[in-house]
Every structure is written in structure tokens, then in C-alpha cells.
Write an enzyme that holds these catalytic residues in place. Structure first.
Site, PDB file in Angstrom:
ATOM      1  N   HIS A 180       0.829  -1.065  -0.108  1.00  0.00           N
ATOM      2  CA  HIS A 180      -0.201   0.054   0.069  1.00  0.00           C
ATOM      3  C   HIS A 180       0.851   1.213  -0.115  1.00  0.00           C
ATOM      4  CE1 HIS A 180      -4.055  -1.853   0.819  1.00  0.00           C
ATOM      5  NE2 HIS A 180      -3.364  -2.956   0.920  1.00  0.00           N
ATOM      6  N   ASP A 389       3.292   9.383  -0.669  1.00  0.00           N
ATOM      7  CA  ASP A 389       2.056   8.742  -0.399  1.00  0.00           C
ATOM      8  C   ASP A 389       1.882   7.561  -1.314  1.00  0.00           C
ATOM      9  OD1 ASP A 389      -0.040   7.935   1.399  1.00  0.00           O
ATOM     10  OD2 ASP A 389      -0.864  10.108   1.376  1.00  0.00           O
TER      11      ASP A 389
HETATM   12  O1  LIG Z   1      -2.514   0.745  10.587  1.00  0.00           O
HETATM   13  P1  LIG Z   1      -1.766   1.951  10.996  1.00  0.00           P
HETATM   14  O2  LIG Z   1      -0.104   1.866  11.415  1.00  0.00           O
HETATM   15  O3  LIG Z   1      -2.389   2.908  12.041  1.00  0.00           O
HETATM   16  O4  LIG Z   1      -1.618   2.882   9.527  1.00  0.00           O
HETATM   17  C1  LIG Z   1      -2.972   2.951   8.845  1.00  0.00           C
HETATM   18  C2  LIG Z   1      -2.647   2.753   7.490  1.00  0.00           C
HETATM   19  O5  LIG Z   1      -1.898   3.490   6.742  1.00  0.00           O
HETATM   20  C3  LIG Z   1      -1.225   3.366   5.584  1.00  0.00           C
HETATM   21  O6  LIG Z   1      -2.005   3.400   4.552  1.00  0.00           O
HETATM   22  C4  LIG Z   1      -1.777   3.172   3.249  1.00  0.00           C
HETATM   23  O7  LIG Z   1      -2.796   2.317   2.537  1.00  0.00           O
HETATM   24  C5  LIG Z   1      -3.805   3.167   1.833  1.00  0.00           C
HETATM   25  C6  LIG Z   1      -4.769   2.619   0.949  1.00  0.00           C
HETATM   26  O8  LIG Z   1      -4.083   1.718   0.002  1.00  0.00           O
HETATM   27  C7  LIG Z   1      -2.951   4.451   0.905  1.00  0.00           C
HETATM   28  O9  LIG Z   1      -3.755   5.230   0.195  1.00  0.00           O
HETATM   29  C8  LIG Z   1      -2.044   5.185   1.758  1.00  0.00           C
HETATM   30  O10 LIG Z   1      -1.108   6.130   0.634  1.00  0.00           O
HETATM   31  C9  LIG Z   1      -0.929   4.215   2.515  1.00  0.00           C
HETATM   32  O11 LIG Z   1      -0.408   5.300   3.433  1.00  0.00           O
HETATM   33  C10 LIG Z   1      -0.493   1.539   5.562  1.00  0.00           C
HETATM   34  O12 LIG Z   1       0.020   1.277   4.430  1.00  0.00           O
HETATM   35  C11 LIG Z   1      -1.717   0.838   6.099  1.00  0.00           C
HETATM   36  O13 LIG Z   1      -1.085  -0.643   6.294  1.00  0.00           O
HETATM   37  C12 LIG Z   1      -2.024   1.046   7.499  1.00  0.00           C
HETATM   38  O14 LIG Z   1      -3.155   0.551   8.145  1.00  0.00           O
HETATM   39  O1  LIG Z   2     -10.930  11.153  11.223  1.00  0.00           O
HETATM   40  C1  LIG Z   2     -10.581  10.358  10.176  1.00  0.00           C
HETATM   41  C2  LIG Z   2      -9.303  10.542   9.233  1.00  0.00           C
HETATM   42  C3  LIG Z   2      -9.128   9.642   8.162  1.00  0.00           C
HETATM   43  N1  LIG Z   2     -10.231   8.644   7.787  1.00  0.00           N
HETATM   44  C4  LIG Z   2     -10.126   7.685   6.682  1.00  0.00           C
HETATM   45  O2  LIG Z   2      -8.938   7.120   6.548  1.00  0.00           O
HETATM   46  C5  LIG Z   2      -8.330   6.918   5.077  1.00  0.00           C
HETATM   47  C6  LIG Z   2      -7.097   7.441   4.998  1.00  0.00           C
HETATM   48  O3  LIG Z   2      -6.334   6.796   3.910  1.00  0.00           O
HETATM   49  P1  LIG Z   2      -5.501   7.548   3.033  1.00  0.00           P
HETATM   50  O4  LIG Z   2      -5.036   6.419   1.944  1.00  0.00           O
HETATM   51  O5  LIG Z   2      -5.741   8.724   2.594  1.00  0.00           O
HETATM   52  O6  LIG Z   2      -4.139   7.584   3.803  1.00  0.00           O
HETATM   53  P2  LIG Z   2      -3.526   6.458   5.022  1.00  0.00           P
HETATM   54  O7  LIG Z   2      -3.785   6.976   6.344  1.00  0.00           O
HETATM   55  O8  LIG Z   2      -3.900   5.187   4.569  1.00  0.00           O
HETATM   56  O9  LIG Z   2      -2.051   6.452   4.958  1.00  0.00           O
HETATM   57  C7  LIG Z   2      -9.484   7.495   4.351  1.00  0.00           C
HETATM   58  O10 LIG Z   2     -10.451   6.713   3.945  1.00  0.00           O
HETATM   59  C8  LIG Z   2     -10.275   8.374   5.362  1.00  0.00           C
HETATM   60  O11 LIG Z   2     -11.527   8.644   5.016  1.00  0.00           O
HETATM   61  C9  LIG Z   2     -11.311   8.386   8.561  1.00  0.00           C
HETATM   62  O12 LIG Z   2     -12.059   7.528   8.609  1.00  0.00           O
HETATM   63  N2  LIG Z   2     -11.427   9.225   9.706  1.00  0.00           N
END
Ligand SMILES: O=P(O)(O)OC[C@H]1O[C@H](O[C@H]2O[C@H](CO)[C@@H](O)[C@H](O)[C@H]2O)[C@H](O)[C@@H](O)[C@@H]1O
Ligand SMILES: O=c1ccn([C@@H]2O[C@H](COP(=O)(O)OP(=O)(O)O)[C@@H](O)[C@H]2O)c(=O)[nH]1
Length: 518
Positions: A180, A389
Site C-alpha cells: 500500500h 504517499d
Molecule cells: O495501521 P496504521 O499503522 O494505524 O496505519 C494506517 C494505514 O496506513 C497506511 O495506509 C496506506 O494505504 C492506503 C490505502 O491503500 C494508501 O492510500 C496510503 O497511501 C497508504 O499510506 C498503511 O499502508 C496501512 O497498512 C495502515 O493500516
Molecule cells: O478521522 C478520520 C481520518 C481519516 N479517515 C479515513 O482514513 C483513510 C485514510 O486513507 P489514506 O489513503 O488517505 O491515508 P493512510 O492514512 O491510509 O495513509 C481515508 O479513507 C479517510 O476517510 C477516517 O475515516 N477518519
């Protein structure tokens, strides 16, 4: 070690891999609560969770991962909960395992390096060992649950070595991996601790998927530079004695469903309160986990630059809402950015605010998707300016939530995966503060006709590549019928002992498969 294929070769040549269950593996699992209410273990359930749930329901399966809990007893049994055709299988982790595997190797080595922040990487030998140990722990648990026809889909950087450990246990199933986050160019990737083991481990999958073609190409180049791989067509690679597919599968959202959510959310109490409090002032919105990769500090600087430079901004008293739930707070680099952003918000509001105007509203709460949808809809500008990202789903959600007759404008970093698709956003270099400030000004005063045109083009992109497409495309690559005929050839002999480290314990061990008697 008995080779699984011998034990479980499908009886009929026409039997499809896609007959098998889907087994999803991810660190976070969107497991329903004991009462059956949908949710996520320690994270907000977004479109990804919904899409994976749908795929799991359609073919039946298992969602396997961390429970989100720390337990004294790291040998506590897997917690299984079945809802309809889906079983959620969760394991607690010990404090040490969590610190080394998740806070340590995953979030202090893999995450910063994959996001091009070598300066923030803190590789450590205990964390590396912990990462592989926890992957082995999860692999052994998972191996007991899988059947020969199951298709296994592993998600993200927490579990890169999962397939390699499963292979060592004799698993010949089709196993796919989707990253991701970004995969960097070889010069940067080489800074990863255990780099060679990581490349080998990724080569134990049948399909390795990335968010963008750039990420996939970076990975292919890493194999070439490591003298490990050679091309076998556009997306096929041969490396470390295996043949597998390396391709881009850009993740998305269900744009129509999100648009409907945003329409309904106009009545959401929180959204109404927000609208009332604006007293007609225009709104700019940013939504991000509090992560240094999201470029929040640079964004706030750009907003301040916009306020100072643009006569329109000062006159209309634009308000920026930054929704920023805290994330990974136990990791020192995250604790630092939390302090820095809080301080910066105080400085900007102190300098530019007035008795009746707080330019920057900064919130650390997690908001529901419904509330976010409504807030996006009333925001004239969506600011999505990460320094790096993987994709950034917020960018896509902001677009989907807009009112077709009067859409807002997305200002999007060139370093978000989403920029590869959303060309009609105002694309910015987030390091260039003044240029980003100027883009905010342009977005704020963009004529309706241009806004509609840009928005329409982006909605077309989102409709053409929905989250269901993403799931279907990946699963087709992984286990589609077209692949079936030669799936046995893709199931390689297990990696040689030593490829993944600490192999001694595996030698001569009864394959877990035999003991569960499928
Ligand atoms: O599980 P956390 O450590 O709390 O972090 C939350 C998620 O963050 C990352 O998100 C990524 O996936 C998104 C969907 O594909 C993508 O849009 C974004 O650019 C990425 O940063 C992480 O990769 C996830 O595994 C985490 O669960
Ligand atoms: O207060 C919040 C902030 C973020 N999101 C969700 O968290 C996801 C963030 O995904 P993104 O790919 O932008 O970044 P990531 O946190 O996975 O790196 C999106 O679906 C947002 O709608 C949410 O549900 N509540």
C-alpha cells in the site's frame, strides 16, 4: 519436507484455483465486534475494508491478522469469529513483539525508507530479528488454517516475508502481495535493513502488486540491480528461482457510494454545526493521519503564505479545517511531529487570527467517514499535499463528495500515488511553499466552468477504476482461471534453507498441513 503439491494436487485438471476460499492477511483487520457490528481492530473502516469484506463474502474465506491488542501471553490461541462465510482470525502480540515488529522495523525502518525519509530511518538488529520472528509466528498460525485450494492475499509492509515463511512450511498455494505504500528507487531501497532478504521474500509471491507503475518499475529495477531478476515479459519477472508477476494495481474507492454518503451527510449534525460556525466564510479542508509523510507542516506554511499573500483570503477570512487523528504515537518520530504541528498551529493562529476568526482549526479526533464526506462536500478546496504517499484515498474521497453543480477544487501533491490518476487536480510540489500557497489562491477563486470541467474529468477516472475493479483485477491476476492451467508450474519448490533466515527449526519438521488433515 513433504511438498504440499503432492498431497493436495487438485483432483481434476479443470478444477479452478478460484474455487478456493480467499484468505486475506493484514496487520489491521476490520473484524466485526463480538456483537456483530462492523468495525475495525484499532483503525477506521474505510473503502478498503468494505471491498475486502465483499470479496471475502463472495467466495468465503478468512481475514487473518493482528487483534490490535497486546497480551502477556503471546501463545494465546488464535481468536476465531465467524460471520456468515467469513472467519476473522486474530492474534494478540506481546509487548516486545509489537515494539520490534510494528513500532520498530515496520514503522522506523520500512515506512521511512519507502517514503524516501532515510534521515528518519532507525534500523536496529533487534527490530529486524523481531520483524522476521513475528512474521514466522503469524505464518505458522496461518499455515494451520489454509487449505490447498485457498488463494492467499497478503497486504502491506508489515508482512513482506509471509509468503517465504509459508513456502518453507510447504505451502504451494497461490499467494499475492499488495504494497500500500511507495516502493522507492533502487538507490533508496538499498538503505533498507535486510534488503536482500526483503527482495528474496517478495519473490516468494506469485503476484507482487504496487500502487503505481512507478513503484512497480522501481521494484523491477531493484531486482535487476541486485542481479536477481530478469524480465520475462512486461510484468513477469524471474528472480531467486521463481517466476512471478510484478504490476501496478492502483487502489481506489467506491465513488458512487461515497457521493451518496456525502449527499446524505448534508444532514449530519456535525456537518451542520461546522457549516453554521463558518458564517458564510469559505472552507479549505485537509484530512490526514498525523504522519510526517503527509506534509502537514509544509501545508500549514502554504496556507499561511496564502493568507498573507492573497487579498481575497484576508478579506473573506478563509478557514482551514485540518482533521488529523494521532497515529503511531509510540514511535518517537511520530511523537515529535505531533509536538511540532501543535506548536505550528498555535503560531499561525496567534499571528494571523483575530478576535472573531481562527484561520486554522486543528482537530486530533477520528471522524466517521460519513462526517468526513459531509465536510469534504462543504469545502471549497481539498488540500492533499503529502511529501510521499502510496495512494492517498482522501484525495479520491474529496472528489467523490463534491456537489456536481458547484464542485470544489482538489490541490494535490505530485508525490501522492493519486496524482498518477487525478491529472485534473491542481498538481503541486509540496516542498514549494509559495507555489502551493498560489495554488490554494487559484483554487479558491476558480471559475465555476473550470471547476466543473476538472471535477468531471476526475469523476470519470474514479468511476472507471472503482475499488471493486481493484479487488477483481488483483484476484484475477492471482487466481484467475486463465492462470490455472499452469498454476502447478508457478508453485515452486520451497525456498532453500537460509533464504529467509533461521531455517534450522524448519528442517525435518512435520508439515503443519498433514497434522490438520484437510
Ligand atoms: O495501521 P496504521 O499503522 O494505524 O496505519 C494506517 C494505514 O496506513 C497506511 O495506509 C496506506 O494505504 C492506503 C490505502 O491503500 C494508501 O492510500 C496510503 O497511501 C497508504 O499510506 C498503511 O499502508 C496501512 O497498512 C495502515 O493500516
Ligand atoms: O478521522 C478520520 C481520518 C481519516 N479517515 C479515513 O482514513 C483513510 C485514510 O486513507 P489514506 O489513503 O488517505 O491515508 P493512510 O492514512 O491510509 O495513509 C481515508 O479513507 C479517510 O476517510 C477516517 O475515516 N477518519
Amino acid at each position: 519436507m513433504v511438498h504440499l503439491e503432492l498431497l493436495y494436487k487438485p483432483a481434476g485438471a479443470s478444477r479452478s484455483v478460484s474455487d478456493g476460499r480467499l484468505v486475506v492477511v493484514s496487520n489491521r483487520v476490520a473484524a466485526p465486534s463480538a456483537s456483530g457490528a462492523s468495525g475495525a481492530a484499532g483503525s477506521g473502516a474505510g473503502g478498503l475494508a468494505v471491498a475486502l469484506q465483499a470479496a471475502l463474502k463472495a467466495r468465503g474465506g478468512i481475514w487473518f491478522g493482528w487483534s490490535g491488542k497486546v497480551s502477556q501471553d503471546s501463545n494465546a490461541p488464535v481468536q476465531e469469529r465467524t460471520h456468515g462465510s467469513v472467519t476473522y482470525a486474530l492474534s494478540d502480540l506481546s509487548r516486545r513483539d509489537l515494539d520490534e515488529y510494528y513500532h520498530g522495523f515496520a514503522n522506523r525502518a520500512l515506512w521511512p525508507i519507502c517514503h524516501y525519509r532515510l534521515d528518519l530511518a532507525k534500523p536496529s538488529a533487534p527490530d529486524s530479528a523481531g520483524y522476521f520472528r513475528v512474521n514466522e509466528f503469524f505464518a505458522r498460525r496461518l499455515a494451520r488454517m489454509i487449505r490447498p485450494n485457498d488463494v492467499i492475499w497478503v497486504h502491506d509492509y508489515h508482512f513482506i516475508p509471509m509468503a517465504a515463511f509459508l513456502r518453507q512450511l510447504g505451502c504451494a498455494n497461490r499467494i499475492g502481495f499488495f504494497l500500500h505504500i511507495p516502493w522507492p528507487s533502487p538507490d533508496v531501497a538499498r538503505a533498507l535493513p535486510a534488503y536482500d532478504r526483503i527482495l528474496r521474500a517478495m519473490s516468494a509471491y506469485d503476484v507482487v502488486g504496487f500502487q503505481t507503475e512507478g513503484d512497480a518499475e522501481n521494484f523491477r529495477n531493484c531486482l535487476v540491480q541486485a542481479k536477481a531478476g530478469r524480465a520475462g515479459g512486461d510484468v513477469w519477472r524471474e528472480a531467486y528461482g521463481r517466476r512471478f508477476q510484478v504490476d501496478a494495481f492502483p487502489i481506489s474507492i467506491d465513488a458512487e457510494a461515497f457521493a451518496e454518503e456525502a449527499r446524505v451527510a448534508e444532514k449530519n449534525v456535525l456537518v451542520k454545526r461546522m457549516r453554521a460556525s463558518l458564517e458564510g466564510r469559505p472552507l479549505i479542508i485537509g484530512v490526514d493521519r498525523l504522519d510526517y509523510s503527509k506534509g502537514i507542516r509544509q501545508r500549514i506554511e502554504a496556507f499561511a503564505s496564502f493568507l498573507e499573500q492573497s487579498p481575497l483570503a484576508a478579506k473573506s477570512r478563509v478557514t482551514m479545517l485540518q482533521v488529523t487523528p494521532k497515529s503511531r504515537s509510540e514511535v518517537p518520530e511520530y511523537a515529535k511531529i505531533q509536538r511540532e504541528v501543535a506548536e505550528q498551529v498555535g503560531i499561525v493562529n496567534g499571528k494571523l487570527g483575530d478576535v472573531d476568526w481562527t484561520p486554522l482549526r486543528y482537530i486530533n479526533k477520528v471522524m466517521s467517514q460519513s462526517a468526513l464526506a459531509g465536510l469534504y462536500r462543504i469545502a471549497r478546496v481539498g488540500l492533499v499535499t503529502p511529501l510521499r504517499d502510496g495512494m492517498n484515498l482522501v484525495a479520491k474521497e474529496y472528489v467523490a463528495a463534491q456537489t456536481p453543480d458547484d464542485p470544489g477544487v482538489l490541490v494535490l501533491s505530485q508525490f501522492a500515488g493519486a496524482a498518477q490518476e487525478l491529472h485534473s487536480a491542481l498538481i503541486v510540489n509540496p516542498y514549494d511553499i509559495e507555489a502551493t500557497g498560489a495554488a490554494i489562491a487559484r483554487a479558491s477563486s476558480m471559475p465555476l466552468a473550470e471547476r466543473k470541467e476538472r471535477w468531471g474529468a476526475m469523476m470519470d477516472v474514479l468511476r472507471a477504476n472503482s475499488i471493486d475493479n481493484w479487488t477483481a483485477r488483483f484476484l484475477q491476476a492471482l487466481g484467475g482461471d486463465a492462470e490455472l492451467a499452469d498454476s502447478a508450474q508457478h508453485a515452486p519448490p520451497p525456498l532453500a534453507a537460509g533464504d529467509i533466515g533461521e531455517p534450522e527449526r524448519w528442517r525435518g519438521e512435520t508439515p503443519v498441513w498433514k497434522s490438520v488433515g484437510h
